[in-house]
Design a protein around this motif. Sequence first.
Motif, PDB file in Angstrom:
ATOM      1  N   TRP A  96       4.820 -10.058   3.465  1.00 26.89           N
ATOM      2  CA  TRP A  96       3.321  -9.440   3.553  1.00 26.89           C
ATOM      3  C   TRP A  96       2.776 -10.083   4.827  1.00 26.89           C
ATOM      4  O   TRP A  96       2.332  -9.584   5.670  1.00 26.89           O
ATOM      5  N   THR A 139       8.407  -5.230   2.342  1.00 24.30           N
ATOM      6  CA  THR A 139       7.293  -5.912   1.251  1.00 24.30           C
ATOM      7  C   THR A 139       6.567  -4.540   0.731  1.00 24.30           C
ATOM      8  O   THR A 139       6.589  -3.523   1.178  1.00 24.30           O
ATOM      9  N   LEU A 143       3.701  -2.665  -0.932  1.00 26.95           N
ATOM     10  CA  LEU A 143       2.346  -2.327  -0.430  1.00 26.95           C
ATOM     11  C   LEU A 143       1.371  -1.648  -1.414  1.00 26.95           C
ATOM     12  O   LEU A 143       1.760  -0.791  -1.971  1.00 26.95           O
TER      13      LEU A 143
END
Length: 132
Positions: free
Chosen positions: A7, A84, A86
Motif C-alpha cells: 500500500w 494490495t 483496498l
Amino acid sequence: MATFENWGDYFWPGQIDECLRNKLDLRDPIALADAERRRTYLRSLELVDGKISVPQTFDLEHLQAIHAHVFGDVYEWAGQLRVTELVRPGSDPNEPGHEFMKPELIETMAPHVFAQAGPKPSRSAPGRCARR
C-alpha cells in the motif's frame, strides 16, 4: 521506475494516504486531483470520440486497457492489477469502510463479473426492420 508491492508504494514517502505517487511529480493532493481530473477527462474523450481504439472484448484486459489509456499520463501503475488490499473509508467514522475485492481474487472473479456486466443479446432478431 517504482515498484508497487504494498500500500505504501502507491504514495510519496512520508505521505501515505495523502498524495499518490504520480508521473507529474505533484506532492499536493489537491493539485494532483485537479490535474488528474483534467487529464483523465481529455483521455476519456479520446475513447468516446473514437480517436483511440481499444478492442471491445468486455473482459479484464479490456478494462485494463481503458484504465491504462485514461490514467496512464498520471500514474505508472495505470492498467495494472492492484496488488494490495483496498478499503475506502465510510462517511461515518463509526461504520466500516467499503472493502474492495482482494487482489488475489481479481483475475479469478473477473470472468464472472464481466459475464454479468457485458453486452446482452438483443431480443429482436438481428437485421429485422420495422414494418410500416
